[in-house]
Design a protein around this motif. Structure first.
Motif, short mmCIF file in Angstrom:
data_model
loop_
_atom_site.label_atom_id
_atom_site.label_comp_id
_atom_site.label_asym_id
_atom_site.label_seq_id
_atom_site.Cartn_x
_atom_site.Cartn_y
_atom_site.Cartn_z
N ALA A 59 0.84 -1.21 0.00
CA ALA A 59 0.00 0.00 0.00
C ALA A 59 0.87 1.26 0.00
N ILE A 60 1.98 1.22 0.72
CA ILE A 60 2.87 2.40 0.73
C ILE A 60 3.44 2.60 -0.67
N GLY A 61 3.93 1.52 -1.29
CA GLY A 61 4.50 1.64 -2.64
C GLY A 61 3.47 2.18 -3.62
N TRP A 62 2.29 1.57 -3.59
CA TRP A 62 1.27 1.96 -4.58
C TRP A 62 0.69 3.36 -4.30
N ALA A 119 -8.03 -10.06 2.76
CA ALA A 119 -8.51 -9.18 3.84
C ALA A 119 -7.38 -8.24 4.30
N MET A 120 -6.16 -8.77 4.34
CA MET A 120 -5.01 -7.95 4.76
C MET A 120 -4.76 -6.83 3.74
N CYS A 121 -4.93 -7.17 2.47
CA CYS A 121 -4.74 -6.20 1.38
C CYS A 121 -5.79 -5.07 1.51
N GLN A 122 -7.04 -5.46 1.71
CA GLN A 122 -8.12 -4.46 1.82
C GLN A 122 -7.92 -3.57 3.06
N ASP A 123 -7.51 -4.20 4.14
CA ASP A 123 -7.30 -3.44 5.38
C ASP A 123 -6.19 -2.40 5.20
N ALA A 124 -5.11 -2.78 4.51
CA ALA A 124 -4.00 -1.82 4.30
C ALA A 124 -4.49 -0.66 3.43
N ILE A 125 -5.26 -0.97 2.40
CA ILE A 125 -5.78 0.11 1.53
C ILE A 125 -6.68 1.04 2.34
N ASN A 126 -7.52 0.45 3.17
CA ASN A 126 -8.44 1.26 4.00
C ASN A 126 -7.67 2.23 4.89
N ARG A 127 -6.56 1.75 5.47
CA ARG A 127 -5.83 2.62 6.42
C ARG A 127 -4.97 3.67 5.73
N TRP A 128 -4.45 3.37 4.52
CA TRP A 128 -3.52 4.31 3.88
C TRP A 128 -4.20 5.28 2.92
N TRP A 129 -5.46 5.01 2.56
CA TRP A 129 -6.11 5.86 1.54
C TRP A 129 -6.21 7.32 1.95
#
Ligand code: FAQ
Length: 314
Positions: free
Chosen positions: A123-126, A181-191
């Motif tokens: 998520a940080i990279g993207w 779920a881990m992928c979605q959670d990271a996107i939710n927190r970094w958006w």
């Protein structure tokens, strides 16, 4: 020559797309604004090594570990080019670093959030590198020559960073239910914090007007933020994930995505030093600096020794 003449020559150069170089005359406020922005940018790169550095020892494979080490090293390198570029304006590296360590100088709000899972590396990279690169592509055309030239190489590296982040999330998004779920959670927190990277709304941006006139900035905070949202709202479809914004919707009339309200109280709170990791980040930078004192002393002693040798030989 009068100040008015000098100011006219300076502004003409800017209007004619001629870069301002270190030895050129420039208004004091132009010099100060560049030192402020370039040094804050350098600090962001260096503090930005911390959330990802946190996962180097826990990367899930040798390949991912090698990629992450290379990326974190790149960020350190970006910091060094940027400090060098700010030094050409008359500020010393010691002064800039002292300002970071005392909490006087700002660095990007985004790096005050914790990296909780491996998916955060993607998520940080993207998202974070993705936001950084949009801003930095614009800065390749900034009016101060040394800053613009430093940005060219930085942008090439950031674009690799963004792709590796997306690819890493793509693998997770096609993995087990737990990985999805881990992928979605990271996107939710970094958006939302990624959207804040572009700075306050144009109406609240104290520096934008003058920086646009001097072509230090070429696009406003809101313009870049919108460009980022439009790009990510399409890319998320490839991941099969969602962005945590119920108001995100394509607006056919504007040809842009509409989006929900950013929590500006949270943004200013983080900028003022009260984010989840501000204290931890500054403590880590101070510790690294103090523990590296012997390296700086050794480098100075070696340079002295070399100078004496050369003087003796001459
Ligand atoms: N965080 O008047 P404006 C990266 C402050 S690099 C904290 O709009 P301006 C690479 C601002 O300083 C990311 N403070 O300001 C990487 C000002 O206060 P001041 C960093 C913020 O300068 C990736 C006040 O608010 N990139 O991520 C922030 O015209 C992954 C009013 O704001 C750069 O630094 C914020 N987000 O526009 C590394 C790019 N936003 O100084 C590792 C260069 C605003 O008057 C891993 N900088 N403030 O006391 C810029 O383009 C500009 O400085 C902006 C802000 C656009 C950030």
């Amino acid at each position: 020559m009068s100040i008015q003449d000098l100011e006219k020559i300076f502004q003409d150069k800017i209007d004619n797309e001629i870069k301002i170089e270190p030895k050129d005359w420039m208004p004091e406020a132009y010099r100060k604004t560049n030192i402020r922005q370039i040094s804050q940018h350098a600090h962001s790169e260096v503090v930005g090594m911390l959330p990802e550095g946190n996962w180097i020892s826990r990367a899930p494979s040798l390949k991912r570990k090698a990629i992450l080490i290379a990326k974190v090293q790149d960020e350190g390198g970006h910091g060094l080019y940027l400090y060098s570029s700010a030094e050409t304006l008359g500020s010393t590296r010691d002064e800039m670093i002292a300002d970071l360590h005392s909490g006087k100088a700002k660095y990007s709000s985004i790096f005050n959030y914790p990296s909780l899972t491996w998916a955060d590396m993607g998520a940080i990279g993207w998202l974070v590198d993705g936001a950084a690169i949009l801003n930095q592509v614009m800065l390749c055309r900034t009016s101060y020559g040394p800053y613009a030239r430093a940005m060219v190489r930085i942008c090439k590296e950031e674009s690799f960073h963004q792709r590796q982040g997306f690819e890493s999330l793509l693998v997770l998004s096609r993995g087990t239910e737990e990985q999805k779920a881990m992928c979605q959670d990271a996107i939710n927190r970094w958006w939302w914090p990624s959207l804040m990277m572009f700075g306050p709304k144009d109406s609240e941006s104290t520096n934008s007007d003058q920086s646009m006139k001097w072509k230090i900035k070429r696009k406003t905070n809101d313009e870049l933020r919108q460009q980022f949202i439009d790009m990510i709202a399409e890319q998320i479809k490839v991941l099969g994930m969602t962005l945590p914004d119920a108001d995100l919707k394509w607006n056919e009339e504007k040809k842009h995505y509409d989006f929900g309200e950013i929590n500006w109280d949270e943004f200013w709170n983080v900028v003022k030093g009260n984010g989840p990791c501000n204290k931890q980040r500054l403590a880590a930078r101070n510790k690294a600096h103090n523990e590296g004192a012997w390296v700086r002393e050794a480098a100075v002693a070696y340079a002295e020794k070399k100078k004496h040798k050369q003087q003796k030989a001459a």
